[in-house]
Design a protein around this motif. Structure first.
Motif, PDB file in Angstrom:
ATOM      1  N   SER A 289       0.831  -1.216   0.000  1.00  0.00           N
ATOM      2  CA  SER A 289       0.000   0.000   0.000  1.00  0.00           C
ATOM      3  C   SER A 289       0.862   1.262   0.000  1.00  0.00           C
ATOM      4  O   SER A 289       0.423   2.325   0.455  1.00  0.00           O
ATOM      5  CB  SER A 289      -0.951   0.020   1.212  1.00  0.00           C
ATOM      6  N   GLY A 290       2.088   1.141  -0.499  1.00  0.00           N
ATOM      7  CA  GLY A 290       3.036   2.254  -0.467  1.00  0.00           C
ATOM      8  C   GLY A 290       3.030   3.119  -1.697  1.00  0.00           C
ATOM      9  O   GLY A 290       3.926   3.958  -1.852  1.00  0.00           O
ATOM     10  N   GLY A 291       2.082   2.919  -2.596  1.00  0.00           N
ATOM     11  CA  GLY A 291       1.994   3.769  -3.774  1.00  0.00           C
ATOM     12  C   GLY A 291       3.193   3.661  -4.699  1.00  0.00           C
ATOM     13  O   GLY A 291       3.597   4.649  -5.310  1.00  0.00           O
ATOM     14  N   GLY A 292       3.789   2.474  -4.770  1.00  0.00           N
ATOM     15  CA  GLY A 292       4.939   2.271  -5.632  1.00  0.00           C
ATOM     16  C   GLY A 292       6.273   2.427  -4.942  1.00  0.00           C
ATOM     17  O   GLY A 292       7.319   2.251  -5.574  1.00  0.00           O
ATOM     18  N   ALA A 293       6.275   2.739  -3.652  1.00  0.00           N
ATOM     19  CA  ALA A 293       7.531   2.888  -2.908  1.00  0.00           C
ATOM     20  C   ALA A 293       8.182   1.527  -2.695  1.00  0.00           C
ATOM     21  O   ALA A 293       7.511   0.512  -2.497  1.00  0.00           O
ATOM     22  CB  ALA A 293       7.279   3.562  -1.566  1.00  0.00           C
ATOM     23  N   VAL A 294       9.523   1.516  -2.730  1.00  0.00           N
ATOM     24  CA  VAL A 294      10.315   0.303  -2.528  1.00  0.00           C
ATOM     25  C   VAL A 294      11.289   0.539  -1.379  1.00  0.00           C
ATOM     26  O   VAL A 294      11.911   1.606  -1.291  1.00  0.00           O
ATOM     27  CB  VAL A 294      11.098  -0.045  -3.819  1.00  0.00           C
ATOM     28  N   TYR A 295      11.418  -0.453  -0.486  1.00  0.00           N
ATOM     29  CA  TYR A 295      12.356  -0.334   0.634  1.00  0.00           C
ATOM     30  C   TYR A 295      13.794  -0.226   0.112  1.00  0.00           C
ATOM     31  O   TYR A 295      14.234  -1.055  -0.695  1.00  0.00           O
ATOM     32  CB  TYR A 295      12.285  -1.557   1.541  1.00  0.00           C
ATOM     33  N   THR A 296      14.529   0.784   0.575  1.00  0.00           N
ATOM     34  CA  THR A 296      15.969   0.848   0.287  1.00  0.00           C
ATOM     35  C   THR A 296      16.781   0.552   1.545  1.00  0.00           C
ATOM     36  O   THR A 296      17.919   0.104   1.454  1.00  0.00           O
ATOM     37  CB  THR A 296      16.359   2.228  -0.263  1.00  0.00           C
ATOM     38  N   SER A 297      16.233   0.804   2.715  1.00  0.00           N
ATOM     39  CA  SER A 297      16.854   0.405   3.984  1.00  0.00           C
ATOM     40  C   SER A 297      15.805   0.496   5.085  1.00  0.00           C
ATOM     41  O   SER A 297      14.788   1.195   4.944  1.00  0.00           O
ATOM     42  CB  SER A 297      18.065   1.285   4.323  1.00  0.00           C
ATOM     43  N   MET A 298      16.034  -0.231   6.175  1.00  0.00           N
ATOM     44  CA  MET A 298      15.179  -0.159   7.349  1.00  0.00           C
ATOM     45  C   MET A 298      16.028   0.209   8.554  1.00  0.00           C
ATOM     46  O   MET A 298      17.161  -0.253   8.680  1.00  0.00           O
ATOM     47  CB  MET A 298      14.482  -1.506   7.615  1.00  0.00           C
ATOM     48  N   ASP A 299      15.480   1.050   9.419  1.00  0.00           N
ATOM     49  CA  ASP A 299      16.183   1.436  10.640  1.00  0.00           C
ATOM     50  C   ASP A 299      15.827   0.425  11.716  1.00  0.00           C
ATOM     51  O   ASP A 299      14.788   0.523  12.374  1.00  0.00           O
ATOM     52  CB  ASP A 299      15.777   2.851  11.056  1.00  0.00           C
ATOM     53  N   TYR A 300      16.705  -0.574  11.920  1.00  0.00           N
ATOM     54  CA  TYR A 300      16.414  -1.644  12.868  1.00  0.00           C
ATOM     55  C   TYR A 300      16.232  -1.130  14.294  1.00  0.00           C
ATOM     56  O   TYR A 300      15.527  -1.734  15.109  1.00  0.00           O
ATOM     57  CB  TYR A 300      17.536  -2.677  12.846  1.00  0.00           C
ATOM     58  N   ALA A 301      16.882  -0.024  14.645  1.00  0.00           N
ATOM     59  CA  ALA A 301      16.789   0.505  16.011  1.00  0.00           C
ATOM     60  C   ALA A 301      15.380   0.964  16.352  1.00  0.00           C
ATOM     61  O   ALA A 301      15.032   1.075  17.535  1.00  0.00           O
ATOM     62  CB  ALA A 301      17.772   1.652  16.209  1.00  0.00           C
ATOM     63  N   THR A 302      14.559   1.237  15.336  1.00  0.00           N
ATOM     64  CA  THR A 302      13.195   1.716  15.597  1.00  0.00           C
ATOM     65  C   THR A 302      12.185   0.582  15.725  1.00  0.00           C
ATOM     66  O   THR A 302      11.006   0.824  15.991  1.00  0.00           O
ATOM     67  CB  THR A 302      12.725   2.651  14.466  1.00  0.00           C
ATOM     68  N   LEU A 303      12.610  -0.645  15.538  1.00  0.00           N
ATOM     69  CA  LEU A 303      11.700  -1.785  15.523  1.00  0.00           C
ATOM     70  C   LEU A 303      11.028  -1.961  16.883  1.00  0.00           C
ATOM     71  O   LEU A 303      11.688  -2.014  17.919  1.00  0.00           O
ATOM     72  CB  LEU A 303      12.472  -3.042  15.148  1.00  0.00           C
ATOM     73  N   ARG A 304       9.691  -2.055  16.887  1.00  0.00           N
ATOM     74  CA  ARG A 304       8.919  -2.264  18.107  1.00  0.00           C
ATOM     75  C   ARG A 304       7.827  -3.296  17.829  1.00  0.00           C
ATOM     76  O   ARG A 304       7.297  -3.387  16.711  1.00  0.00           O
ATOM     77  CB  ARG A 304       8.281  -0.970  18.608  1.00  0.00           C
ATOM     78  N   VAL A 305       7.448  -4.079  18.852  1.00  0.00           N
ATOM     79  CA  VAL A 305       6.368  -5.058  18.725  1.00  0.00           C
ATOM     80  C   VAL A 305       5.540  -5.015  19.998  1.00  0.00           C
ATOM     81  O   VAL A 305       6.092  -4.883  21.096  1.00  0.00           O
ATOM     82  CB  VAL A 305       6.929  -6.480  18.471  1.00  0.00           C
ATOM     83  N   ASN A 306       4.210  -5.081  19.886  1.00  0.00           N
ATOM     84  CA  ASN A 306       3.384  -5.070  21.096  1.00  0.00           C
ATOM     85  C   ASN A 306       2.738  -6.430  21.327  1.00  0.00           C
ATOM     86  O   ASN A 306       2.908  -7.366  20.534  1.00  0.00           O
ATOM     87  CB  ASN A 306       2.352  -3.934  21.051  1.00  0.00           C
ATOM     88  N   ASP A 307       1.977  -6.551  22.417  1.00  0.00           N
ATOM     89  CA  ASP A 307       1.444  -7.850  22.813  1.00  0.00           C
ATOM     90  C   ASP A 307       0.336  -8.347  21.888  1.00  0.00           C
ATOM     91  O   ASP A 307      -0.039  -9.518  21.942  1.00  0.00           O
ATOM     92  CB  ASP A 307       0.935  -7.800  24.255  1.00  0.00           C
ATOM     93  N   ALA A 308      -0.216  -7.470  21.064  1.00  0.00           N
ATOM     94  CA  ALA A 308      -1.216  -7.898  20.086  1.00  0.00           C
ATOM     95  C   ALA A 308      -0.564  -8.380  18.796  1.00  0.00           C
ATOM     96  O   ALA A 308      -1.252  -8.803  17.870  1.00  0.00           O
ATOM     97  CB  ALA A 308      -2.183  -6.753  19.781  1.00  0.00           C
ATOM     98  N   GLY A 309       0.779  -8.297  18.738  1.00  0.00           N
ATOM     99  CA  GLY A 309       1.498  -8.741  17.558  1.00  0.00           C
ATOM    100  C   GLY A 309       1.735  -7.662  16.533  1.00  0.00           C
ATOM    101  O   GLY A 309       2.274  -7.941  15.450  1.00  0.00           O
ATOM    102  N   ALA A 310       1.337  -6.421  16.830  1.00  0.00           N
ATOM    103  CA  ALA A 310       1.594  -5.316  15.905  1.00  0.00           C
ATOM    104  C   ALA A 310       3.074  -4.943  15.941  1.00  0.00           C
ATOM    105  O   ALA A 310       3.732  -5.041  16.980  1.00  0.00           O
ATOM    106  CB  ALA A 310       0.741  -4.110  16.269  1.00  0.00           C
ATOM    107  N   VAL A 311       3.596  -4.521  14.800  1.00  0.00           N
ATOM    108  CA  VAL A 311       5.001  -4.153  14.663  1.00  0.00           C
ATOM    109  C   VAL A 311       5.079  -2.785  13.991  1.00  0.00           C
ATOM    110  O   VAL A 311       4.248  -2.457  13.139  1.00  0.00           O
ATOM    111  CB  VAL A 311       5.765  -5.188  13.809  1.00  0.00           C
ATOM    112  N   CYS A 312       6.052  -1.972  14.375  1.00  0.00           N
ATOM    113  CA  CYS A 312       6.305  -0.727  13.662  1.00  0.00           C
ATOM    114  C   CYS A 312       7.804  -0.541  13.476  1.00  0.00           C
ATOM    115  O   CYS A 312       8.610  -1.087  14.238  1.00  0.00           O
ATOM    116  CB  CYS A 312       5.694   0.472  14.389  1.00  0.00           C
ATOM    117  N   PHE A 313       8.169   0.217  12.456  1.00  0.00           N
ATOM    118  CA  PHE A 313       9.571   0.539  12.184  1.00  0.00           C
ATOM    119  C   PHE A 313       9.606   1.685  11.190  1.00  0.00           C
ATOM    120  O   PHE A 313       8.600   1.997  10.531  1.00  0.00           O
ATOM    121  CB  PHE A 313      10.328  -0.674  11.628  1.00  0.00           C
ATOM    122  N   SER A 314      10.756   2.335  11.061  1.00  0.00           N
ATOM    123  CA  SER A 314      10.915   3.369  10.039  1.00  0.00           C
ATOM    124  C   SER A 314      11.809   2.830   8.932  1.00  0.00           C
ATOM    125  O   SER A 314      12.660   1.964   9.163  1.00  0.00           O
ATOM    126  CB  SER A 314      11.498   4.653  10.631  1.00  0.00           C
TER     127      SER A 314
END
Length: 566
Positions: A289-314
């Protein structure tokens, strides 16, 4: 005979029904001194606390795990740090002391540190009383990190893994060489960590389990899940590992080149149950759903996960009209949450200017993040926001005046934490001094502490915060659901180690910024009585925040009810 849930509850909490007197529940801001210099050390006659150092962790009951210094007969720089647990009724227990033997590992002692350095790190305490800690230990002349846990019924700190110990899943004789930080310890002692092995194969791995046994979830040098046959993992980003209460993990890796893996697609985020990990994101792949955007890198330090299994990162991306975005994933859906260039709803004519943001996420998948404000004057062009799919709100902005001081720039180096109510704690520079501000969900910012200013507690302690290092906060993690340390809980309580100047020394204080009733005051009438018990039976609330109502919620209620509200 089948017994209904409500009848079972009535039997289980019968002792509360028989209590004639009710407990009062407090209201309004409360600042309580937990430990100050000169207080006696429990279980150690002739000893007193000389200060509090390192960091403190708090659970949603207000129970604390912290490090302190002590003085008394035979004390010196190499045995004066202790690890302390304080339960809801105020009872304090010394769990470990520098230079004492590690009970479950013969030949090891807790390493003696120095006057200002504690050897007890990554302090974790959960609502069920489970404790986790990383400790520096000493075997002969060799310093080795060790993970220890303690469960509510004991038997005390027990090792889960230690450097120099066996490496589960590897060859006999292979040993753990490095244990990465932060570690994750969940209720019941469920543990996850990343590290490396010394021996026949010097590889990296992620382990999960408890002191009853560990399993290697994934190893470098072996087939990488979700990749071409022959593609292997080169190394793990140890600091990115996160685990939730269901045992699901998320972490970043770098793949070996070859077998279809090049520089453009070798960075991967894996997530899911340790024995069934899947690819969440990979460089070179499109953003859903990124409108054609492609990952070039991920900031692993921002990775978070909650008890419902949701994940976020930049992530940095190419295409799609944006350079950077914050991505969330949950309930089988992965999508951008905030993109560079998106309009900011609260500030007309401006857009988000994401630049290596810090992220924190609560149990409701609300993400707190910092961002530049493109189109704003230079003295007000950074801010702190909270977003969830479909909405975002400005929490604090550079240039805001809070209780007479002006907030400086808010960047990725600023510490902040968001609890499950949506309250945010943030450390900023205000008029040149480090300042702690709490922003209640839907409320106005409140200054709770500031360098060089005095703090006066409700029980009479007075201290003036130091200028350079005013307080001790574990800045490695501010998420409430990461299985790691926590200084700001879901009741709006802040566990703050003040490094005070002058004769007052170091002290641990508990700041309840809104004086909310304790967990047992379910009907919110500021009194603990029969009506709260009745409300518990009728509504079956999720008091420990794990998404279900069960015995553990009843246990939380009974503990809180019996102790009363501070």
């Amino acid at each position: 005979m089948r017994v209904s849930s409500k009848r079972f509850l009535s039997v289980l909490i019968g002792p509360c029904l028989a209590i004639g007197a009710s407990h009062a529940a407090a209201g309004g801001p409360v600042i309580t001194t937990i430990v100050k210099p000169g207080d006696p050390v429990p279980g150690m006659p002739d000893f007193e606390f000389s200060g509090v150092s390192g960091s403190a962790s708090i659970n949603n009951l207000g129970e604390l795990l912290f490090t302190a210094t002590i003085s008394g007969p035979g004390s010196n720089l190499f045995n004066d740090h202790v690890l302390v647990k304080r339960t809801i009724d105020g009872t304090m227990t010394i769990l470990a002391r520098e230079n004492d033997p590690v009970p479950t590992v013969p030949g090891y002692i807790y390493r003696g540190g120095s006057a200002n350095t504690s050897v007890f790190l990554d302090l974790i305490i959960h609502d069920d009383g489970s404790v986790g800690v990383m400790s520096e230990t000493l075997q002969g002349g060799t310093v080795r990190d060790m993970i220890l846990t303690d469960r509510p019924l004991g038997p005390g700190l027990t090792h889960v893994a230690f450097e120099g110990g066996s490496a589960p899943g590897f060859m006999t004789g292979d040993t753990l060489l490095v244990i990465g930080q932060p570690i994750s310890v969940q209720p019941g002692g469920l543990t996850a960590f990343a590290g490396s092995v010394f021996g026949s194969t010097n590889e990296d791995a992620v382990w999960f389990g408890s002191n009853a046994g560990l399993t290697a979830a994934l190893q470098s040098g072996l087939q990488a899940p979700g990749q071409n046959i022959g593609a292997t993992i080169a190394n793990f980003d140890r600091e990115s590992l996160r685990q939730n209460a269901m045992g699901e993990i998320a972490f970043g890796v770098t793949l070996d080149l070859g077998s279809g893996i090049s520089q453009s697609n070798r960075r991967v985020i894996y997530s899911g149950p340790p024995n069934n990990l899947g690819v969440l994101a990979q460089t070179g792949s499109p953003v859903p759903s990124g409108g054609g955007a492609v990952y070039t890198s991920m900031d692993y330090a921002t990775l978070r996960v909650n008890d419902a299994g949701a994940v976020c990162f930049s992530a940095d991306v190419s295409g799609g009209g944006t350079n950077e975005m914050i991505v969330t994933s949950g309930a089988g859906v992965t999508a951008p949450l905030i993109r560079d260039g998106d309009p900011i709803p609260d500030i007309p004519g401006t857009t988000y200017d994401l630049l290596n943001p810090r992220l924190e996420m609560n149990a409701g998948a609300q993400v707190a993040f910092n961002s530049g404000i493109f189109g704003a004057p230079s003295d007000s062009d950074t801010g702190l926001f909270v977003a969830e799919p479909g909405q975002s709100r400005l929490v604090l902005r550079e240039g805001d005046v809070v209780d007479g001081v002006t907030v400086g720039g808010i960047g990725s180096l600023n510490f902040f934490s968001i609890n499950d109510r949506g309250d945010v704690l943030v450390e900023v520079s205000a008029d040149g001094s480090s300042t702690l501000i709490i922003v209640p969900n839907g409320g106005s910012p409140i200054k709770v502490a500031r360098a060089t200013e005095a703090l006066v507690t409700d029980d009479g302690f007075v201290g003036i915060f130091g200028a350079l290092v005013p307080w001790g906060i574990d800045r490695s993690n501010g998420s409430t659901q990461a299985g790691s340390s926590l200084v700001f809980n879901n009741e709006g309580q802040l566990a703050l180690i003040g490094l005070f100047t002058g004769s007052t020394g170091q002290a641990l204080v508990l700041i309840d910024f809104d004086g909310d009733p304790c967990l047992a005051d379910i009907n919110g009438d500021d009194v603990l009585d029969f009506f709260d018990v009745s409300e518990l039976i009728s509504t079956m609330p999720d008091l420990n925040g794990d998404g279900v109502f069960d015995f553990f919620d009843v246990s939380v209620f009974l503990t809180s009810f019996s102790a009363g509200c501070p």
